[in-house]
Design a protein around this motif. Structure first.
Motif, PDB file in Angstrom:
ATOM      1  N   GLN A 125      11.841   9.181  -4.301  1.00  0.00           N
ATOM      2  CA  GLN A 125      12.697   8.406  -3.408  1.00  0.00           C
ATOM      3  C   GLN A 125      12.922   7.012  -3.996  1.00  0.00           C
ATOM      4  O   GLN A 125      12.101   6.479  -4.738  1.00  0.00           O
ATOM      5  CB  GLN A 125      12.052   8.298  -2.027  1.00  0.00           C
ATOM      6  CG  GLN A 125      11.930   9.626  -1.295  1.00  0.00           C
ATOM      7  CD  GLN A 125      11.202   9.491   0.027  1.00  0.00           C
ATOM      8  OE1 GLN A 125      10.817   8.393   0.421  1.00  0.00           O
ATOM      9  NE2 GLN A 125      11.030  10.605   0.702  1.00  0.00           N
ATOM     10  N   LEU A 126      14.069   6.400  -3.629  1.00  0.00           N
ATOM     11  CA  LEU A 126      14.393   5.070  -4.159  1.00  0.00           C
ATOM     12  C   LEU A 126      13.340   4.043  -3.785  1.00  0.00           C
ATOM     13  O   LEU A 126      13.016   3.137  -4.548  1.00  0.00           O
ATOM     14  CB  LEU A 126      15.779   4.633  -3.654  1.00  0.00           C
ATOM     15  CG  LEU A 126      16.959   5.485  -4.169  1.00  0.00           C
ATOM     16  CD1 LEU A 126      18.260   4.999  -3.558  1.00  0.00           C
ATOM     17  CD2 LEU A 126      17.021   5.416  -5.697  1.00  0.00           C
ATOM     18  N   ASP A 127      12.814   4.150  -2.590  1.00  0.00           N
ATOM     19  CA  ASP A 127      11.756   3.228  -2.135  1.00  0.00           C
ATOM     20  C   ASP A 127      10.532   4.068  -1.777  1.00  0.00           C
ATOM     21  O   ASP A 127      10.237   4.292  -0.604  1.00  0.00           O
ATOM     22  CB  ASP A 127      12.244   2.434  -0.924  1.00  0.00           C
ATOM     23  CG  ASP A 127      11.199   1.403  -0.489  1.00  0.00           C
ATOM     24  OD1 ASP A 127      10.339   1.053  -1.323  1.00  0.00           O
ATOM     25  OD2 ASP A 127      11.255   0.991   0.679  1.00  0.00           O
ATOM     26  N   PRO A 128       9.849   4.572  -2.811  1.00  0.00           N
ATOM     27  CA  PRO A 128       8.769   5.521  -2.547  1.00  0.00           C
ATOM     28  C   PRO A 128       7.607   4.897  -1.781  1.00  0.00           C
ATOM     29  O   PRO A 128       7.185   3.779  -2.068  1.00  0.00           O
ATOM     30  CB  PRO A 128       8.338   5.954  -3.950  1.00  0.00           C
ATOM     31  CG  PRO A 128       8.700   4.805  -4.825  1.00  0.00           C
ATOM     32  CD  PRO A 128       9.944   4.237  -4.241  1.00  0.00           C
ATOM     33  N   ARG A 129       7.139   5.611  -0.794  1.00  0.00           N
ATOM     34  CA  ARG A 129       5.974   5.166  -0.033  1.00  0.00           C
ATOM     35  C   ARG A 129       4.711   5.915  -0.450  1.00  0.00           C
ATOM     36  O   ARG A 129       3.641   5.662   0.083  1.00  0.00           O
ATOM     37  CB  ARG A 129       6.216   5.379   1.462  1.00  0.00           C
ATOM     38  CG  ARG A 129       7.308   4.503   2.051  1.00  0.00           C
ATOM     39  CD  ARG A 129       7.590   4.897   3.481  1.00  0.00           C
ATOM     40  NE  ARG A 129       8.121   6.256   3.560  1.00  0.00           N
ATOM     41  CZ  ARG A 129       8.227   6.930   4.700  1.00  0.00           C
ATOM     42  NH1 ARG A 129       7.791   6.399   5.832  1.00  0.00           N
ATOM     43  NH2 ARG A 129       8.748   8.139   4.706  1.00  0.00           N
ATOM     44  N   TYR A 130       4.888   6.834  -1.416  1.00  0.00           N
ATOM     45  CA  TYR A 130       3.758   7.676  -1.773  1.00  0.00           C
ATOM     46  C   TYR A 130       3.533   7.651  -3.292  1.00  0.00           C
ATOM     47  O   TYR A 130       4.447   7.402  -4.071  1.00  0.00           O
ATOM     48  CB  TYR A 130       4.012   9.118  -1.338  1.00  0.00           C
ATOM     49  CG  TYR A 130       4.187   9.279   0.148  1.00  0.00           C
ATOM     50  CD1 TYR A 130       3.082   9.393   0.982  1.00  0.00           C
ATOM     51  CD2 TYR A 130       5.465   9.307   0.718  1.00  0.00           C
ATOM     52  CE1 TYR A 130       3.240   9.528   2.359  1.00  0.00           C
ATOM     53  CE2 TYR A 130       5.632   9.455   2.083  1.00  0.00           C
ATOM     54  CZ  TYR A 130       4.508   9.560   2.897  1.00  0.00           C
ATOM     55  OH  TYR A 130       4.678   9.706   4.243  1.00  0.00           O
ATOM     56  N   VAL A 131       2.302   7.942  -3.673  1.00  0.00           N
ATOM     57  CA  VAL A 131       1.946   8.124  -5.083  1.00  0.00           C
ATOM     58  C   VAL A 131       1.332   9.520  -5.216  1.00  0.00           C
ATOM     59  O   VAL A 131       1.001  10.173  -4.237  1.00  0.00           O
ATOM     60  CB  VAL A 131       0.929   7.059  -5.554  1.00  0.00           C
ATOM     61  CG1 VAL A 131       1.546   5.688  -5.524  1.00  0.00           C
ATOM     62  CG2 VAL A 131      -0.349   7.105  -4.714  1.00  0.00           C
ATOM     63  N   GLY A 132       1.184   9.946  -6.456  1.00  0.00           N
ATOM     64  CA  GLY A 132       0.555  11.251  -6.675  1.00  0.00           C
ATOM     65  C   GLY A 132       1.291  12.113  -7.677  1.00  0.00           C
ATOM     66  O   GLY A 132       1.056  13.321  -7.754  1.00  0.00           O
ATOM     67  N   GLN A 133       2.197  11.477  -8.451  1.00  0.00           N
ATOM     68  CA  GLN A 133       2.968  12.255  -9.409  1.00  0.00           C
ATOM     69  C   GLN A 133       2.071  12.919 -10.447  1.00  0.00           C
ATOM     70  O   GLN A 133       2.287  14.074 -10.823  1.00  0.00           O
ATOM     71  CB  GLN A 133       4.006  11.375 -10.107  1.00  0.00           C
ATOM     72  CG  GLN A 133       4.876  12.153 -11.089  1.00  0.00           C
ATOM     73  CD  GLN A 133       6.092  11.371 -11.539  1.00  0.00           C
ATOM     74  OE1 GLN A 133       6.598  10.532 -10.798  1.00  0.00           O
ATOM     75  NE2 GLN A 133       6.553  11.641 -12.736  1.00  0.00           N
ATOM     76  N   TYR A 136       0.844  -1.192   0.000  1.00  0.00           N
ATOM     77  CA  TYR A 136       0.000   0.000   0.000  1.00  0.00           C
ATOM     78  C   TYR A 136       0.880   1.243   0.000  1.00  0.00           C
ATOM     79  O   TYR A 136       1.848   1.334   0.756  1.00  0.00           O
ATOM     80  CB  TYR A 136      -0.908   0.011   1.228  1.00  0.00           C
ATOM     81  CG  TYR A 136      -1.673   1.312   1.378  1.00  0.00           C
ATOM     82  CD1 TYR A 136      -2.772   1.585   0.583  1.00  0.00           C
ATOM     83  CD2 TYR A 136      -1.259   2.272   2.303  1.00  0.00           C
ATOM     84  CE1 TYR A 136      -3.468   2.776   0.699  1.00  0.00           C
ATOM     85  CE2 TYR A 136      -1.953   3.469   2.439  1.00  0.00           C
ATOM     86  CZ  TYR A 136      -3.056   3.705   1.635  1.00  0.00           C
ATOM     87  OH  TYR A 136      -3.724   4.893   1.761  1.00  0.00           O
ATOM     88  N   ARG A 137       0.571   2.205  -0.884  1.00  0.00           N
ATOM     89  CA  ARG A 137       1.296   3.477  -0.921  1.00  0.00           C
ATOM     90  C   ARG A 137       0.292   4.620  -0.794  1.00  0.00           C
ATOM     91  O   ARG A 137      -0.665   4.695  -1.568  1.00  0.00           O
ATOM     92  CB  ARG A 137       2.092   3.616  -2.216  1.00  0.00           C
ATOM     93  CG  ARG A 137       3.240   2.618  -2.319  1.00  0.00           C
ATOM     94  CD  ARG A 137       4.183   2.969  -3.433  1.00  0.00           C
ATOM     95  NE  ARG A 137       3.553   2.848  -4.739  1.00  0.00           N
ATOM     96  CZ  ARG A 137       4.130   3.256  -5.869  1.00  0.00           C
ATOM     97  NH1 ARG A 137       5.318   3.842  -5.836  1.00  0.00           N
ATOM     98  NH2 ARG A 137       3.511   3.097  -7.019  1.00  0.00           N
ATOM     99  N   ALA A 138       0.494   5.460   0.156  1.00  0.00           N
ATOM    100  CA  ALA A 138      -0.427   6.578   0.410  1.00  0.00           C
ATOM    101  C   ALA A 138      -0.246   7.678  -0.629  1.00  0.00           C
ATOM    102  O   ALA A 138       0.812   7.794  -1.259  1.00  0.00           O
ATOM    103  CB  ALA A 138      -0.181   7.137   1.806  1.00  0.00           C
ATOM    104  N   ILE A 139      -1.276   8.469  -0.789  1.00  0.00           N
ATOM    105  CA  ILE A 139      -1.192   9.625  -1.681  1.00  0.00           C
ATOM    106  C   ILE A 139      -0.436  10.744  -0.979  1.00  0.00           C
ATOM    107  O   ILE A 139      -0.729  11.078   0.170  1.00  0.00           O
ATOM    108  CB  ILE A 139      -2.601  10.105  -2.077  1.00  0.00           C
ATOM    109  CG1 ILE A 139      -3.332   9.004  -2.842  1.00  0.00           C
ATOM    110  CG2 ILE A 139      -2.523  11.364  -2.936  1.00  0.00           C
ATOM    111  CD1 ILE A 139      -4.759   9.359  -3.201  1.00  0.00           C
ATOM    112  N   SER A 140       0.523  11.301  -1.667  1.00  0.00           N
ATOM    113  CA  SER A 140       1.363  12.355  -1.085  1.00  0.00           C
ATOM    114  C   SER A 140       0.529  13.607  -0.768  1.00  0.00           C
ATOM    115  O   SER A 140      -0.206  14.128  -1.623  1.00  0.00           O
ATOM    116  CB  SER A 140       2.480  12.729  -2.051  1.00  0.00           C
ATOM    117  OG  SER A 140       3.104  13.933  -1.667  1.00  0.00           O
ATOM    118  N   PHE A 141       0.648  14.046   0.469  1.00  0.00           N
ATOM    119  CA  PHE A 141      -0.030  15.281   0.877  1.00  0.00           C
ATOM    120  C   PHE A 141       0.445  16.453   0.021  1.00  0.00           C
ATOM    121  O   PHE A 141      -0.350  17.304  -0.401  1.00  0.00           O
ATOM    122  CB  PHE A 141       0.257  15.572   2.351  1.00  0.00           C
ATOM    123  CG  PHE A 141      -0.103  16.974   2.767  1.00  0.00           C
ATOM    124  CD1 PHE A 141      -1.397  17.320   3.083  1.00  0.00           C
ATOM    125  CD2 PHE A 141       0.882  17.969   2.820  1.00  0.00           C
ATOM    126  CE1 PHE A 141      -1.724  18.625   3.454  1.00  0.00           C
ATOM    127  CE2 PHE A 141       0.570  19.268   3.186  1.00  0.00           C
ATOM    128  CZ  PHE A 141      -0.741  19.589   3.513  1.00  0.00           C
TER     129      PHE A 141
END
Length: 231
Positions: free
Chosen positions: A56-64, A10-15
């Protein structure tokens, strides 16, 4: 049979990406005026933080996608607002210069009543230019205003000096907006002959009144002086 199912991470949406999108969607506010240009510009720091977080190399967020849409919207409306402002500035300045040129030509030609009409509010101007002299003779208050106008230093120095003095705009001193009115102050210098004033220049302020409920606008000369008006 697999011991346990694979779970999608699961990857959260970037604030910050959401904030960039929201501010970008509010960017059309910049079209209202320069005081709101900060709205699209605010996407710059928000976008920087959002893209750093998303790369980030290991991104925890989405929203590009959201961040890109926000930045593109901001860039579009900021460029639109700036070009709209510059276009209007050029148009207003050109119209003010044309009015001031015509006004000075009338004074130099000795056509003082006609010049005074340009300095009169549009609603009070006379449409019958051929009978201006009769109008000023018949209307006592207007006649007094005309005499006061004749006594102004720039007018009495320039009246009837066509062929002896030629004037040309030297610079646009300022352009201010007050509600629905534009004020443009221009400085004129003599290209031939000499203006018998301490400064050697003449300052003219032209006023443009726009009508929000109707098309078009009204121009008039609001002042003429031999010294620079106070800012």
């Amino acid at each position: 049979m697999q011991s346990e199912p694979e779970l999608t991470q699961y990857r959260a949406i970037s604030f910050w990406a959401v904030a960039t999108l929201i501010v970008g969607l509010a960017a059309p506010l910049a079209l209202v005026g320069p005081l709101l240009w900060w709205v699209p510009l605010a996407t710059i720091p928000l976008g920087i933080v959002a893209f750093r977080q998303l790369r980030q190399l290991d991104p925890r967020y989405v929203g590009q996608t959201a961040a890109v849409i926000g930045v593109c919207s901001a860039a579009l409306f900021f460029a639109w607002a700036v070009s709209q402002r510059m276009s209007r500035e050029l148009q207003i300045t050109a119209e003010a210069k044309q009015l001031a040129d015509d006004y000075l030509k009338l004074i130099l030609a000795g056509k003082i009543p006609a010049a005074h009409q340009i300095q009169t509010a549009a609603a009070r101007r006379q449409t019958d230019e051929a009978n201006l002299d009769a109008f000023y003779e018949a209307q006592a208050e207007a006649g007094r205003d005309l005499q006061t106008f004749r006594s102004l230093e720039p007018v009495k120095y320039l009246a009837g000096q066509q062929g002896k003095i030629e004037l040309q705009m030297a610079e646009v001193l300022n352009h201010t907006i007050d509600g629905t009115s534009d004020y443009v102050t221009l400085r004129y210098e003599a290209t031939s002959g000499q203006i018998p004033t301490p400064s050697g220049s003449v300052w003219i302020t032209a006023k443009r009144d726009s009508h929000p409920d109707a098309p078009g606008s009204d121009w008039q000369i609001s002042s003429i002086s031999v010294s620079s008006p106070a800012p």
